[in-house]
Design a protein around this motif. Sequence first.
Motif, PDB file in Angstrom:
ATOM      1  N   SER A   1       0.832  -1.215   0.000  1.00 42.86           N
ATOM      2  CA  SER A   1       0.000   0.000   0.000  1.00 42.86           C
ATOM      3  C   SER A   1       0.859   1.255   0.000  1.00 42.86           C
ATOM      4  O   SER A   1       0.365   2.341  -0.275  1.00 42.86           O
ATOM      5  CB  SER A   1      -0.920   0.003   1.221  1.00 42.86           C
ATOM      6  N   GLY A   2       2.160   1.108   0.315  1.00 41.44           N
ATOM      7  CA  GLY A   2       3.034   2.281   0.379  1.00 41.44           C
ATOM      8  C   GLY A   2       2.695   3.190   1.552  1.00 41.44           C
ATOM      9  O   GLY A   2       2.904   4.402   1.504  1.00 41.44           O
ATOM     10  N   GLU A   3       2.158   2.576   2.647  1.00 40.59           N
ATOM     11  CA  GLU A   3       1.781   3.376   3.820  1.00 40.59           C
ATOM     12  C   GLU A   3       2.389   2.785   5.089  1.00 40.59           C
ATOM     13  O   GLU A   3       2.710   1.596   5.130  1.00 40.59           O
ATOM     14  CB  GLU A   3       0.251   3.345   3.987  1.00 40.59           C
ATOM     15  N   THR A   4       2.476   3.618   6.117  1.00 45.75           N
ATOM     16  CA  THR A   4       2.789   3.086   7.443  1.00 45.75           C
ATOM     17  C   THR A   4       1.493   3.039   8.241  1.00 45.75           C
ATOM     18  O   THR A   4       0.603   3.862   8.049  1.00 45.75           O
ATOM     19  CB  THR A   4       3.802   3.980   8.197  1.00 45.75           C
ATOM     20  N   THR A   5       1.390   2.028   9.131  1.00 46.38           N
ATOM     21  CA  THR A   5       0.213   1.972   9.998  1.00 46.38           C
ATOM     22  C   THR A   5       0.679   1.789  11.439  1.00 46.38           C
ATOM     23  O   THR A   5       1.762   1.247  11.689  1.00 46.38           O
ATOM     24  CB  THR A   5      -0.701   0.785   9.617  1.00 46.38           C
TER      25      THR A   5
END
Length: 484
Positions: free
Chosen positions: A263-267
Amino acid sequence: MKPGWEAVIGLETHVELNTKSKMFCSCPADIPDEPNTACCPVCLALPGALPVPNEKAIEGIVKIGLALNCEINQSSLFYRKNYFYPDLPKNYQISQYTFPVCEHGSVPVDVGDESVTVGITRVHMEEDTGKSTHVGEGGGRIHDADHTLLDFNRAGVPLVEIVTEPDIRSPEEARAYGAELQRIVLALGVSDAKLETGSMRFDANVSVRRIGDETLGTRSETKNVNSLRSLQRAVAYEIERQIQVLESGGSIHQETRHWNEDSGETTSMRTKEESEDYRYFQDPDLLPLDVSPEWRNAIASTIPELPAVQRARYVASGVDAKTAELLADTAALSSLFEEAVEAGAPGRAVGIWLTGDVVGHVRRDDGDLDAISLTAAHLVELASMVDGGKLSSSAAKEVLLAAVEGEGSPSEIAAARDLIQVSDSGAIEAAVDAVLAENQDAVEKIMAGDAKPIGFLMGQVMREMGGKADPNVVRELLHAKTNP
Ligand code: ADP
Ligand code: MG
Ligand code: ZN
């Protein structure tokens, strides 16, 4: 980055050392595939088992510390870092806290055309954890797992943690630091430093602040980033996310985050522990570690040339910084380059051939290089043929690639493919005279000051010579003979 904002980044890097045995026991550190076959009472922390530090691992961390310009503490201490995690059999990790083996270092890092210096806070010794495999529908995620398999083979493998000062200011700098650290560790030979298998991995601490602010913003820590590209992307994502949160009136929580490559995101994973939460205390099973000045010096004498010095040496032999980096990063090319230059070939030309034509020709889909039949002697010969006007630059490239394919030496290939240029001015002069005699109108124009027909005459002479005249010689002769 959004104008008005500044990013502050500090990296923690874990490096698994490639010692024969684990950090505190004699189990193999090169762990077998079969789960739980490289474990003993010490790395499983059975009651009464006592840890004994691995001398080779200490040498490894001292090498890393010295290469990063650190001070080596003669006396350092092992601590217990207490936390519960299923793949941590002791329920604590042996690590260091105050008095790590190495402190106060720095490493110069090239970012594009600039060089920045990243401070190294500390380099300390610890041990790796085991591995959990979550089994079930959820594709390996803990939340959807039916059960979890534990493999303690990796528990106790020597792990070095390298912590930077919050000196890094951009995703590109973070990546460049990561790449340089990886090169250094590889050059020292203390780890295979493979990001894809986790023997080297990054945690990225990121905060942002308004330009001009003196105090640091609250940071997030993105854990276990496992490629240089992901490191750059994860840091860039966090910077943008935090700026957005702050600009819309929110605040940043100190937390641990997870990078999701797809997703190319940090969570968010969990709120971050403070060091008090770990109830650090000195490990009563381990004495203070003593790295005597003699031992330190003996280790220092084994440190090889470091990548930055190697690159500077390449630049001094005529290549640009980017080419130097490419050469130094590719063992097969750097040895060829060094031998050829040593034997008298011009660095600039050889550097361009190797990193451009040769790499383009032999790079496979997986990024590795196919075997190269080219030798340093070939490069020396090829350079001297070009220098002596025997090969045009395009013919030189053809010969180069044929040599890479194992067709023989440059002179053999050039002869077999009929590529040798004529630079014997007698033969060329005859052709020039013939062409000038047939094109008197062009000659008159040139003599009257119009240089344009020179190109046409060049073409005619080259045709006369079957394309194999040295163009420099042709040009010189034409100029000399049409100059009033
Ligand atoms: P912890 O174990 O809690 O993560 P460490 O001291 O081991 O703490 O590592 C902290 C890392 O975070 C260091 O690399 C440091 O430079 C970096 N860091 C500390 N404060 C900030 C901040 N406000 N913004 C960005 N990085 C920070
Ligand atoms: Mg941390
Ligand atoms: Zn063991």
